[in-house]
Design an enzyme around this catalytic site. Structure first.
Site, PDB file in Angstrom:
ATOM      1  N   CYS A   1     -19.868  -0.203  -1.146  1.00  0.00           N
ATOM      2  CA  CYS A   1     -19.854  -0.853  -2.470  1.00  0.00           C
ATOM      3  C   CYS A   1     -19.337  -2.286  -2.383  1.00  0.00           C
ATOM      4  CB  CYS A   1     -19.066  -0.034  -3.488  1.00  0.00           C
ATOM      5  SG  CYS A   1     -17.358   0.258  -3.041  1.00  0.00           S
TER       6      CYS A   1
ATOM      7  N   ASP B   1       0.771  -1.247   0.000  1.00  0.00           N
ATOM      8  CA  ASP B   1       0.000   0.000   0.000  1.00  0.00           C
ATOM      9  C   ASP B   1       0.806   1.303   0.000  1.00  0.00           C
ATOM     10  OD1 ASP B   1      -2.319   1.586   0.213  1.00  0.00           O
ATOM     11  OD2 ASP B   1      -2.143   1.643   2.380  1.00  0.00           O
TER      12      ASP B   1
HETATM   13  S1  SF4 Z   1     -21.709  -5.107  -6.941  1.00  0.00           S
HETATM   14 FE1  SF4 Z   1     -22.056  -6.027  -8.933  1.00  0.00          FE
HETATM   15  S2  SF4 Z   1     -21.225  -4.535 -10.403  1.00  0.00           S
HETATM   16 FE2  SF4 Z   1     -20.393  -4.015  -8.398  1.00  0.00          FE
HETATM   17  S3  SF4 Z   1     -18.438  -5.083  -8.307  1.00  0.00           S
HETATM   18 FE3  SF4 Z   1     -19.953  -6.460  -7.378  1.00  0.00          FE
HETATM   19  S4  SF4 Z   1     -20.645  -7.759  -9.066  1.00  0.00           S
HETATM   20 FE4  SF4 Z   1     -19.589  -6.007  -9.979  1.00  0.00          FE
HETATM   21  S1  SF4 Z   2     -19.497   3.068  -1.843  1.00  0.00           S
HETATM   22 FE1  SF4 Z   2     -18.772   4.846  -2.970  1.00  0.00          FE
HETATM   23  S2  SF4 Z   2     -17.964   6.160  -1.407  1.00  0.00           S
HETATM   24 FE2  SF4 Z   2     -18.064   4.129  -0.499  1.00  0.00          FE
HETATM   25  S3  SF4 Z   2     -16.059   3.201  -0.924  1.00  0.00           S
HETATM   26 FE3  SF4 Z   2     -17.419   2.612  -2.584  1.00  0.00          FE
HETATM   27  S4  SF4 Z   2     -17.026   4.136  -4.167  1.00  0.00           S
HETATM   28 FE4  SF4 Z   2     -16.236   4.996  -2.256  1.00  0.00          FE
END
Ligand code: SF4
Ligand code: SF4
Length: 380
Positions: A239, A130
């Protein structure tokens, strides 16, 4: 006969608790020259990223004789149930649970290097985690560790994206492994779930909008972004949390990454009241401490406002006298959100003693706002 084979290295890595190993060519990053220029031009790079593009794509700047890169990954998807949390809590990203991963990975990579050196003469290695300019995810991708998800992270079929990445630069050639194609398909869950729309298009992240960066950024945070932080006091897992590949990812038993003193849902009041010594005890052993105490407390103050947590008021009043100008300014800002007009005189008194320009500006802004509201209320 070769002094050591890829299979022998993989086997030893597994024995010392490394989950994934792959091999990449040191030239694999050269193709990202234009990508990085474009990212910079679009304003998507952040202040903690290396500005010199050549340093980001040239492992030979670190080890001139480099012939291969050994990429490793360690899952932090530990079995752990979040049982306890107080009413006023802040959220700590999974990557900061337990002991600082830099330390854990470095130890394993050093053992792996020693193993190779014990088999082959004249081998030179440099272990990186990192804190170096190289494009780590791109190395992991080329080494076949995983594929790129639309959230810009490396996803492994078995372990998902809750993996820490490390690299060993080595002056010995190994046949590179093959990269894998993305498996996101039609899924766009991460794009929809991102609270700040930081995933500007699939695979492209605007770091300035990403809460993982914003929560470690120095100074004042734009108010519209601080609202999006919610309870997050370090990092953002959203995410990753929604990704189907993480829902079915293998759990690991790894005591190093099980939360200890810093809880995944840590009490905000405790953070606001923290002394230097307490910060060292609670946050010090984790990877969230690198930006220092003030940044964590600033984020906790923002979480108090976002959750309208009235029990934070007393500790916030104490922070008006903090040694940190950032925290004096932020506590005034937070008090103006959480209190009625009676707080006006305390902020005015704090302003009279204030010498720091940024803190003064924040206090004047909140006083103007409070006084403005007062006029409005009187008119009604
Ligand atoms: S949430 Fe869906 S689009 Fe996003 S990284 Fe995972 S598999 Fe890919
Ligand atoms: S959800 Fe959006 S704000 Fe949170 S880590 Fe993923 S890209 Fe960044």
């Amino acid at each position: 006969m070769d002094c050591v084979t890829k299979e022998e290295i993989k086997k030893f890595a597994q024995q010392i608790g490394v989950d994934l190993v792959g091999f990449a060519s040191p030239d694999c990053l050269k193709e990202y020259d234009n990508f990085l220029k474009e990212r910079e031009n679009l304003g998507y790079s952040c202040s903690i990223e290396e500005r010199d593009i050549q340093k980001r794509i040239s492992p030979e700047f670190i080890l001139p004789e480099v012939k291969s890169i050994i990429a490793i990954a360690l899952s932090y998807n530990v079995e752990y149930e979040i049982k306890y949390y107080s009413r006023s809590f802040g959220i700590v990203s999974r990557s900061s649970w337990g002991i600082d991963y830099h330390k854990v990975l470095k130890e394993k990579m050093e053992k792996l290097s020693e193993f190779i050196k014990s088999k082959c003469e004249g081998v030179k290695t440099v272990c990186l985690v990192d804190n170096n300019p190289l494009l780590e995810r791109e190395i992991a991708y080329h080494a076949g560790i995983g594929w790129f998800g639309k959230n810009g992270l490396i996803i492994n079929d078995e372990y998902g994206s809750y993996i820490f990445l490390g690299e060993i630069l080595i002056n010995k050639y190994f046949e590179p492994d093959a990269p894998q194609k993305t498996k996101c398909g039609d899924c766009d869950l991460c794009i929809k779930a991102c609270p700040t729309n930081a995933i500007v298009e699939p695979y492209i992240i605007n770091a300035h909008k990403c809460l993982s960066y914003i929560t470690v950024k120095k100074g004042k945070i734009e108010e519209k972004m601080s609202k999006k932080m919610g309870r997050r006091i370090y990092g953002c897992d959203t995410c990753q949390h929604v990704c189907p590949f993480n829902k079915r990812a293998k759990k690991v038993v790894r005591s190093e990454f099980v939360p200890d003193k810093l809880l995944p849902r840590h009490d905000l009041i405790e953070i606001l009241n923290m002394s230097k010594k307490e910060f060292a005890e609670i946050f010090g052993p984790t990877s969230s401490s690198w930006r220092g105490k003030s940044i964590i407390i600033r984020n906790a103050i923002i979480a108090c406002v976002n959750t309208k947590e009235k029990s934070c008021i007393e500790p916030l009043k104490n922070l008006l006298k903090s040694q940190s100008p950032l925290l004096r300014g932020y506590s005034a800002w937070a008090l103006s959100h959480l209190c009625d007009k009676e707080i006006l005189s305390e902020i005015e008194n704090a302003l009279l003693k204030e010498k720091d320009e940024m803190a003064k500006k924040m206090m004047i802004e909140v006083l103007n706002k409070l006084k403005g509201d007062k006029i409005e209320n009187n008119e009604r």
